[in-house]
Design a protein around this motif. Structure first.
Motif, PDB file in Angstrom:
ATOM      1  N   ASN A 135       6.496  33.581  86.048  1.00 50.71           N
ATOM      2  CA  ASN A 135       7.916  33.231  86.104  1.00 50.71           C
ATOM      3  C   ASN A 135       8.791  34.479  86.309  1.00 50.71           C
ATOM      4  OD1 ASN A 135       7.455  30.500  85.757  1.00 50.71           O
ATOM      5  ND2 ASN A 135       7.787  30.533  83.541  1.00 50.71           N
ATOM      6  N   SER A 136       8.429  35.564  85.632  1.00 48.87           N
ATOM      7  CA  SER A 136       9.193  36.802  85.796  1.00 48.87           C
ATOM      8  C   SER A 136       9.092  37.322  87.229  1.00 48.87           C
ATOM      9  CB  SER A 136       8.694  37.875  84.817  1.00 48.87           C
ATOM     10  OG  SER A 136       9.080  37.571  83.488  1.00 48.87           O
ATOM     11  N   GLY A 146      16.563  34.859  80.939  1.00 47.78           N
ATOM     12  CA  GLY A 146      16.069  35.026  82.300  1.00 47.78           C
ATOM     13  C   GLY A 146      17.107  35.495  83.297  1.00 47.78           C
ATOM     14  N   ASN A 206      12.039  39.084  80.013  1.00 51.24           N
ATOM     15  CA  ASN A 206      12.300  37.690  80.381  1.00 51.24           C
ATOM     16  C   ASN A 206      13.331  37.052  79.457  1.00 51.24           C
ATOM     17  OD1 ASN A 206      10.653  37.473  78.089  1.00 51.24           O
ATOM     18  ND2 ASN A 206       9.320  35.906  78.966  1.00 51.24           N
ATOM     19  N   SER A 248       9.047  44.958  82.455  1.00 54.44           N
ATOM     20  CA  SER A 248       9.530  43.736  81.831  1.00 54.44           C
ATOM     21  C   SER A 248       8.653  43.405  80.627  1.00 54.44           C
ATOM     22  CB  SER A 248       9.571  42.572  82.829  1.00 54.44           C
ATOM     23  OG  SER A 248      10.329  41.493  82.284  1.00 54.44           O
ATOM     24  N   VAL A 259       7.221  40.173  77.547  1.00 54.32           N
ATOM     25  CA  VAL A 259       6.911  38.784  77.214  1.00 54.32           C
ATOM     26  C   VAL A 259       6.631  38.667  75.723  1.00 54.32           C
ATOM     27  CG1 VAL A 259       4.446  39.123  77.712  1.00 54.32           C
ATOM     28  CG2 VAL A 259       5.395  36.816  77.747  1.00 54.32           C
ATOM     29  N   MET A 285      10.942  31.097  75.439  1.00 57.21           N
ATOM     30  CA  MET A 285      11.524  30.819  76.756  1.00 57.21           C
ATOM     31  C   MET A 285      11.611  29.306  76.988  1.00 57.21           C
ATOM     32  SD  MET A 285      12.449  33.647  78.086  1.00 57.21           S
ATOM     33  CE  MET A 285      12.708  33.269  79.825  1.00 57.21           C
ATOM     34  N   ARG A 331      11.523  35.386  89.328  1.00 52.68           N
ATOM     35  CA  ARG A 331      12.928  35.768  89.106  1.00 52.68           C
ATOM     36  C   ARG A 331      13.226  37.140  89.679  1.00 52.68           C
ATOM     37  NH1 ARG A 331      12.098  32.893  84.045  1.00 52.68           N
ATOM     38  NH2 ARG A 331      11.306  34.796  83.083  1.00 52.68           N
ATOM     39  N   GLU A 376      16.633  39.210  84.601  1.00 55.61           N
ATOM     40  CA  GLU A 376      15.602  39.343  85.632  1.00 55.61           C
ATOM     41  C   GLU A 376      16.083  38.756  86.953  1.00 55.61           C
ATOM     42  OE1 GLU A 376      11.268  39.439  83.461  1.00 55.61           O
ATOM     43  OE2 GLU A 376      12.107  37.472  83.944  1.00 55.61           O
ATOM     44  N   GLU A 400       4.461  33.222  81.835  1.00 57.04           N
ATOM     45  CA  GLU A 400       5.720  33.959  81.853  1.00 57.04           C
ATOM     46  C   GLU A 400       5.688  35.151  82.801  1.00 57.04           C
ATOM     47  OE1 GLU A 400       8.613  33.069  80.793  1.00 57.04           O
ATOM     48  OE2 GLU A 400       7.658  31.213  80.136  1.00 57.04           O
TER      49      GLU A 400
END
Length: 348
Positions: A109-110, A61, A56, A83, A85, A89, A113, A64, A106
């Motif tokens: 959020n990943s 970002g 991330n 990925s 974390v 961020m 994305r 991603e 996160e």
């Protein structure tokens, strides 16, 4: 392409995997744009790569996001996504670390994305000494049970960090780490003292990041032709070079072996890693298509026993305590993980 089990799991990953730190970058690490990202992914797929690694924090970002845009036309179905974390961020007090709040937010959020429903391998990117490990491990276990991640892993942990995390997971019957993503090269072999023996003992596979040490082990730089520009001379600290003389001694042998095979030094450095115990996959990234295609050839390079012996000898680190004491007094009672570390030193 060779496919290897990832630690004590049933998941098979390609011996080489693709890194994405250049995706969406401003040029300091490369500046891969969307069309180039898709082309790189297609070339990797053509060579049998089935794992693509990101985080991330890569370019705030953007990496991603670009992956999500690039993994169209069935590409996602052919690839495992990894990925991470941990790093900041945002500017808020909870926008970093390995708290339940940060990990779950996160991860979600990943997923947005990346435009996917699940992250196949989710790493905690670095140690967090302020968050209780049971909170971190429970949050990852929750994500597995929710179907948002499939496997949990760590990166840049020390051996005691990793062993403590495995103990917490085992005691609570949570998902344990199946892999550790580490820095491991011909120049940086510290992982051989504890992280790799621990991995053998506990079934935690190894994914290798920055296998060419930021370009130092590519063979294009020598004691007589050092870089004049780029991150190597711009104060970039990864990896730290504590012994410049040893670095160039290692590069001399890399280029000697490369010349004998008619290949690049980068291929030799990567091929050496691919034959090390416990290594499941070596993550390659490239500023250009030519670099990528050259690195991919390492999967088919076979080093001779003499090649490996030369590379091992020039790069072998000194034994720190307590290992030199064990070497003097304990070789009569060593198990598999012990011997993995000690065998090259026995008789020396």
């Amino acid at each position: 392409m060779d496919y290897r089990l990832l630690g004590r799991s049933g998941l098979k990953v390609s011996a080489l995997s693709m890194g994405t730190v250049t995706f969406g970058n401003d040029g300091s690490w490369g500046d891969t744009e969307l069309k180039d990202a898709q082309r790189q992914i297609d070339v990797c797929l053509d060579h049998g790569i089935n794992l693509i690694d990101t985080a991330n924090v890569y370019n705030a970002g953007k990496a991603e996001t670009m992956m999500g845009e690039a993994l169209t036309d069935g590409r996602r179905d052919r690839l495992l996504i990894s990925s991470k974390v941990r790093f900041p961020m945002g500017a808020g007090p909870n926008d970093r670390g390995l708290s339940r709040w940060h990990i779950i937010r996160e991860a979600e959020n990943s997923l947005k994305r990346l435009k996917t429903d699940v992250i196949d391998i989710y790493h905690v990117h670095e140690w967090d000494g302020l968050t209780p490990l049971d909170e971190t491990v429970e949050a990852l276990d929750t994500l597995v049970k929710q179907g948002k991640i499939r496997y949990a892993a760590c990166s840049n942990f020390s051996a005691w960090h990793l062993m403590k995390a495995l103990g917490v997971a085992d005691a609570a019957h949570y998902q344990r780490f199946v892999a550790q993503q580490i820095h491991y090269t011909l120049y940086s072999r510290e992982a051989e003292f504890e992280l790799i023996p621990l991995g053998i003992d506990q079934g935690v596979g190894v994914l290798v990041w920055s296998p060419l040490a930021g370009g130092w082990l590519s063979g294009k730089y020598t004691r007589h032709s050092k870089p004049e520009s780029g991150r190597q001379v711009a104060g970039f600290r990864e990896p730290p070079i504590y012994d410049v003389g040893k670095l160039w001694d290692i590069v001399d042998v890399i280029n000697e072996v490369a010349g004998a095979h008619g290949v690049s030094g980068a291929q030799v450095s990567l091929a050496w890693l691919l034959q090390r115990p416990l290594v499941a996959s070596v993550i390659i990234g490239a500023r250009s298509m030519a670099q990528l295609e050259d690195n991919l050839k390492a999967a088919s390079l076979v080093l001779t026993a003499d090649d490996v012996a030369k590379l091992d000898k020039v790069s072998q680190p000194n034994l720190p305590y307590p290992y030199w004491h064990q070497q003097f007094t304990a070789t009569d009672r060593m198990g598999e993980a012990d011997l993995l570390l000690h065998q090259p030193y026995i008789g020396n």
